[in-house]
Design a protein around this motif. Structure first.
Motif, PDB file in Angstrom:
ATOM      1  N   ALA A  13      -0.689 -14.664  -1.092  1.00 26.77           N
ATOM      2  CA  ALA A  13      -1.034 -13.309  -1.538  1.00 26.77           C
ATOM      3  C   ALA A  13      -2.547 -13.142  -1.652  1.00 26.77           C
ATOM      4  O   ALA A  13      -3.086 -12.095  -1.278  1.00 26.77           O
ATOM      5  CB  ALA A  13      -0.359 -13.010  -2.874  1.00 26.77           C
ATOM      6  N   VAL A  14      -3.233 -14.154  -2.156  1.00 26.75           N
ATOM      7  CA  VAL A  14      -4.688 -14.088  -2.284  1.00 26.75           C
ATOM      8  C   VAL A  14      -5.338 -13.969  -0.909  1.00 26.75           C
ATOM      9  O   VAL A  14      -6.261 -13.174  -0.713  1.00 26.75           O
ATOM     10  CB  VAL A  14      -5.234 -15.317  -3.056  1.00 26.75           C
ATOM     11  CG1 VAL A  14      -6.749 -15.427  -2.927  1.00 26.75           C
ATOM     12  CG2 VAL A  14      -4.823 -15.235  -4.517  1.00 26.75           C
ATOM     13  N   ASN A  59      -7.569 -10.719   0.169  1.00 31.41           N
ATOM     14  CA  ASN A  59      -8.946 -10.814   0.647  1.00 31.41           C
ATOM     15  C   ASN A  59      -9.110 -10.248   2.051  1.00 31.41           C
ATOM     16  O   ASN A  59     -10.119  -9.616   2.359  1.00 31.41           O
ATOM     17  CB  ASN A  59      -9.431 -12.268   0.596  1.00 31.41           C
ATOM     18  CG  ASN A  59      -9.577 -12.766  -0.829  1.00 31.41           C
ATOM     19  OD1 ASN A  59      -9.796 -11.988  -1.756  1.00 31.41           O
ATOM     20  ND2 ASN A  59      -9.444 -14.063  -1.010  1.00 31.41           N
ATOM     21  N   ARG A  60      -8.122 -10.469   2.882  1.00 35.98           N
ATOM     22  CA  ARG A  60      -8.180  -9.996   4.269  1.00 35.98           C
ATOM     23  C   ARG A  60      -8.103  -8.466   4.371  1.00 35.98           C
ATOM     24  O   ARG A  60      -8.618  -7.882   5.308  1.00 35.98           O
ATOM     25  CB  ARG A  60      -7.047 -10.658   5.057  1.00 35.98           C
ATOM     26  CG  ARG A  60      -7.227 -10.604   6.543  1.00 35.98           C
ATOM     27  CD  ARG A  60      -6.271 -11.496   7.306  1.00 35.98           C
ATOM     28  NE  ARG A  60      -4.909 -11.429   6.868  1.00 35.98           N
ATOM     29  CZ  ARG A  60      -4.115 -12.478   6.724  1.00 35.98           C
ATOM     30  NH1 ARG A  60      -4.544 -13.690   6.959  1.00 35.98           N
ATOM     31  NH2 ARG A  60      -2.873 -12.336   6.334  1.00 35.98           N
ATOM     32  N   ASP A  86     -11.123  -4.357   3.272  1.00 40.40           N
ATOM     33  CA  ASP A  86     -11.902  -3.343   3.992  1.00 40.40           C
ATOM     34  C   ASP A  86     -11.091  -2.087   4.308  1.00 40.40           C
ATOM     35  O   ASP A  86     -11.621  -1.126   4.854  1.00 40.40           O
ATOM     36  CB  ASP A  86     -12.485  -3.935   5.275  1.00 40.40           C
ATOM     37  CG  ASP A  86     -11.414  -4.403   6.244  1.00 40.40           C
ATOM     38  OD1 ASP A  86     -10.295  -4.730   5.801  1.00 40.40           O
ATOM     39  OD2 ASP A  86     -11.705  -4.446   7.464  1.00 40.40           O
ATOM     40  N   ARG A  87      -9.824  -2.060   3.939  1.00 45.69           N
ATOM     41  CA  ARG A  87      -8.954  -0.903   4.200  1.00 45.69           C
ATOM     42  C   ARG A  87      -8.667  -0.157   2.904  1.00 45.69           C
ATOM     43  O   ARG A  87      -8.663  -0.744   1.827  1.00 45.69           O
ATOM     44  CB  ARG A  87      -7.619  -1.353   4.792  1.00 45.69           C
ATOM     45  CG  ARG A  87      -7.756  -2.060   6.102  1.00 45.69           C
ATOM     46  CD  ARG A  87      -6.410  -2.470   6.626  1.00 45.69           C
ATOM     47  NE  ARG A  87      -6.584  -3.347   7.777  1.00 45.69           N
ATOM     48  CZ  ARG A  87      -5.604  -3.985   8.361  1.00 45.69           C
ATOM     49  NH1 ARG A  87      -4.371  -3.864   7.908  1.00 45.69           N
ATOM     50  NH2 ARG A  87      -5.848  -4.756   9.377  1.00 45.69           N
ATOM     51  N   ALA A  88      -8.400   1.123   3.034  1.00 44.46           N
ATOM     52  CA  ALA A  88      -7.945   1.889   1.870  1.00 44.46           C
ATOM     53  C   ALA A  88      -6.651   1.263   1.370  1.00 44.46           C
ATOM     54  O   ALA A  88      -5.810   0.829   2.170  1.00 44.46           O
ATOM     55  CB  ALA A  88      -7.718   3.346   2.252  1.00 44.46           C
ATOM     56  N   VAL A  89      -6.470   1.208   0.067  1.00 42.70           N
ATOM     57  CA  VAL A  89      -5.324   0.507  -0.502  1.00 42.70           C
ATOM     58  C   VAL A  89      -3.995   1.037   0.038  1.00 42.70           C
ATOM     59  O   VAL A  89      -3.059   0.266   0.253  1.00 42.70           O
ATOM     60  CB  VAL A  89      -5.367   0.506  -2.053  1.00 42.70           C
ATOM     61  CG1 VAL A  89      -5.107   1.876  -2.615  1.00 42.70           C
ATOM     62  CG2 VAL A  89      -4.412  -0.514  -2.628  1.00 42.70           C
ATOM     63  N   TYR A 137       0.724  -6.299   2.048  1.00 39.89           N
ATOM     64  CA  TYR A 137      -0.201  -6.396   0.922  1.00 39.89           C
ATOM     65  C   TYR A 137       0.592  -6.491  -0.374  1.00 39.89           C
ATOM     66  O   TYR A 137       1.664  -5.899  -0.507  1.00 39.89           O
ATOM     67  CB  TYR A 137      -1.083  -5.150   0.890  1.00 39.89           C
ATOM     68  CG  TYR A 137      -2.183  -5.180  -0.131  1.00 39.89           C
ATOM     69  CD1 TYR A 137      -3.293  -5.998   0.033  1.00 39.89           C
ATOM     70  CD2 TYR A 137      -2.131  -4.370  -1.249  1.00 39.89           C
ATOM     71  CE1 TYR A 137      -4.325  -6.004  -0.893  1.00 39.89           C
ATOM     72  CE2 TYR A 137      -3.159  -4.365  -2.185  1.00 39.89           C
ATOM     73  CZ  TYR A 137      -4.254  -5.187  -1.989  1.00 39.89           C
ATOM     74  OH  TYR A 137      -5.277  -5.197  -2.900  1.00 39.89           O
ATOM     75  N   THR A 138       0.038  -7.217  -1.329  1.00 36.37           N
ATOM     76  CA  THR A 138       0.628  -7.273  -2.664  1.00 36.37           C
ATOM     77  C   THR A 138      -0.439  -7.642  -3.680  1.00 36.37           C
ATOM     78  O   THR A 138      -1.404  -8.339  -3.354  1.00 36.37           O
ATOM     79  CB  THR A 138       1.799  -8.286  -2.740  1.00 36.37           C
ATOM     80  OG1 THR A 138       2.419  -8.195  -4.020  1.00 36.37           O
ATOM     81  CG2 THR A 138       1.353  -9.704  -2.483  1.00 36.37           C
TER      82      THR A 138
END
Length: 194
Positions: free
Chosen positions: A160-161, A165-166, A169-172, A178-179
């Protein structure tokens, strides 16, 4: 200001699966720490993250008026293609709420306990099918997911980390997969540490 053992923590959950996971996290704490945490499922006509964030705002304001403010408020929800997701995150940021979130569904967090999955799922059903392939005994509400997956928790958190981190750069709302559930797990673990 943190009040140590007297901290007051609220976790508002979008659904039953989130509620059960949060309750299992709470149960993993020492008895004295368990009493600090209140966990609720928010039921609205529109059961979505925006409604959850608005309810959290109401509860936070009421607690302040009653001079019994929360030290921390967590919102626990998933993407589920909600049309008001961006607004929910805006409210959380404005109010200082913490977020345990998964795209596309909580089952993605569970998937990370079994595989390093970088696949973006289009729906919760698709993610659920993938999880069932990895964990045939899975059921949304009949298991203690935290306890069942505990031995795989360190691996899931590492995965998850890396994803977290990856995707920065994107809007949530565009982060998939993602988590941030691992952040809530870390928070609960820290309660017994201090």
């Amino acid at each position: 200001m943190a009040r140590g053992i007297n901290k007051r923590i609220l976790v508002l959950c979008e659904g039953t699966t989130e509620y059960l996971y949060a309750r299992a996290l709470q149960a993993s704490l020492s008895r004295e720490r368990q009493r600090m945490v209140t966990i609720e499922v928010v039921q609205h006509k529109q059961n979505d993250p925006r409604s959850l964030a608005k309810e959290a705002t109401k509860k936070a304001s009421k607690a302040i008026r009653e001079k019994n403010a929360y030290d921390c408020i967590w919102l626990f929800f998933d993407h589920d293609n909600s049309p008001h997701l961006a607004e929910a995150f805006e409210i959380c940021e404005l109010e200082g709420f913490q977020v345990a979130y998964s795209a596309i569904s909580l089952e993605f967090w569970f998937t990370l306990h079994f595989e390093d999955c970088g696949r973006a799922f289009g729906s919760g059903e698709e993610c659920l099918r993938n999880l069932m392939r990895l964990w045939p005994g899975y059921h949304k509400t009949k298991l203690n997911h935290f306890k069942s997956l505990f031995m795989h928790l360190p691996t899931a958190k590492e995965r998850a980390v890396r994803l977290y981190n990856r995707m920065q750069d994107r809007a949530v709302v565009d982060r998939n997969p993602y988590t941030t559930v691992h952040l809530m797990v870390d928070y609960f673990e820290s309660l017994d540490d201090g």
